[in-house]
Design a protein around this motif. Structure first.
Motif, short mmCIF file in Angstrom:
data_model
loop_
_atom_site.label_atom_id
_atom_site.label_comp_id
_atom_site.label_asym_id
_atom_site.label_seq_id
_atom_site.Cartn_x
_atom_site.Cartn_y
_atom_site.Cartn_z
N LEU A 27 0.83 -1.20 0.00
CA LEU A 27 0.00 0.00 0.00
C LEU A 27 0.87 1.26 0.00
N PRO A 28 0.39 2.33 -0.65
CA PRO A 28 1.15 3.59 -0.62
C PRO A 28 1.12 4.20 0.78
N MET A 29 2.29 4.54 1.27
CA MET A 29 2.41 5.05 2.64
C MET A 29 3.01 6.45 2.64
N ILE A 30 2.76 7.15 3.74
CA ILE A 30 3.28 8.50 3.93
C ILE A 30 3.68 8.64 5.40
N LEU A 31 4.78 9.32 5.64
CA LEU A 31 5.17 9.67 7.01
C LEU A 31 4.91 11.17 7.14
N VAL A 32 3.93 11.51 7.95
CA VAL A 32 3.56 12.90 8.14
C VAL A 32 4.24 13.42 9.40
N HIS A 33 5.15 14.37 9.21
CA HIS A 33 5.82 15.02 10.34
C HIS A 33 4.87 16.10 10.83
N HIS A 34 4.65 16.17 12.13
CA HIS A 34 3.74 17.17 12.69
C HIS A 34 4.25 17.61 14.04
N VAL A 35 3.70 18.73 14.50
CA VAL A 35 4.14 19.33 15.76
C VAL A 35 2.98 19.27 16.75
N GLY A 36 3.25 18.79 17.95
CA GLY A 36 2.22 18.68 18.97
C GLY A 36 1.54 20.02 19.22
N ALA A 37 0.22 20.05 19.17
CA ALA A 37 -0.54 21.29 19.35
C ALA A 37 -0.30 21.90 20.73
N LYS A 38 -0.15 21.06 21.75
CA LYS A 38 0.09 21.55 23.11
C LYS A 38 1.56 21.47 23.49
N SER A 39 2.20 20.35 23.15
CA SER A 39 3.57 20.11 23.60
C SER A 39 4.62 20.82 22.75
N GLY A 40 4.31 21.03 21.48
CA GLY A 40 5.31 21.57 20.56
C GLY A 40 6.34 20.54 20.13
N ALA A 41 6.18 19.30 20.58
CA ALA A 41 7.12 18.23 20.24
C ALA A 41 6.90 17.77 18.80
N ALA A 83 6.26 15.92 4.69
CA ALA A 83 5.85 14.52 4.56
C ALA A 83 6.85 13.77 3.71
N GLU A 84 7.09 12.52 4.11
CA GLU A 84 7.88 11.59 3.30
C GLU A 84 6.86 10.70 2.61
N ILE A 85 6.81 10.77 1.29
CA ILE A 85 5.74 10.12 0.54
C ILE A 85 6.32 8.99 -0.31
N ALA A 86 5.78 7.79 -0.12
CA ALA A 86 6.17 6.64 -0.93
C ALA A 86 5.19 6.51 -2.09
N ASP A 87 5.73 6.29 -3.27
CA ASP A 87 4.88 6.18 -4.45
C ASP A 87 4.38 4.76 -4.69
#
Length: 140
Positions: A27-41, A83-87
């Motif tokens: 399956l096509p996968m994606i790694l979504v980098h995000h920042v914690g809304a409260k923690s900022g992590a 995002a790291e996106i796999a095709d």
């Protein structure tokens, strides 16, 4: 200490040019980098993606849990991410993206297609009373 599920998927993704094993084999996968809304992590969510025009759509199903996944709240608070996106063919591209929840009409159209072609998502919908959000990721 045992490796948790997300850590294993992220490791497999990076070691195998975007390919991972069960339950995402092929399956096509994606790694979504995000920042914690409260923690900022900084965090990473490994997700399936679905093509819709020039955007990648991800599903905030949380496997049918009663609450939206944390990554969804984080993206709504901080929508400009990477995002790291796999095709699906052995290529991975890292791109800056903007996340936006699909509006109701768009969501209904894409959600109907996803459920028709990926039965597990219909199961997730049956497990919860909430409307499962869809998030479009577009290249910035």
């Amino acid at each position: 200490m045992a490796e948790d599920f997300n850590t294993r998927v992220i490791r497999e993704f990076r070691e195998n040019d975007g390919r991972v094993g069960e339950p995402f084999t092929g399956l096509p996968m994606i790694l979504v980098h995000h920042v914690g809304a409260k923690s900022g992590a900084e965090r990473i969510a490994p997700l399936r993606w679905f093509a819709d025009g020039d955007r990648w759509v991800v599903v905030a199903s949380a496997a049918g849990a009663p609450r939206h996944p944390a990554w969804f709240h984080n993206l709504m608070a901080n929508p400009d991410v990477t995002a790291e996106i796999a095709d699906g063919e052995g290529g991975v591209e890292t791109v800056p993206v903007h996340a936006a929840e699909l509006d109701e009409a768009d969501r209904d159209r894409v959600w109907a297609w996803i459920k028709e072609n990926n039965g597990g998502f219909a199961d997730y919908e049956r497990r919860t009373d909430r409307t499962i959000p869809l998030v479009g990721l577009t290249r910035r």
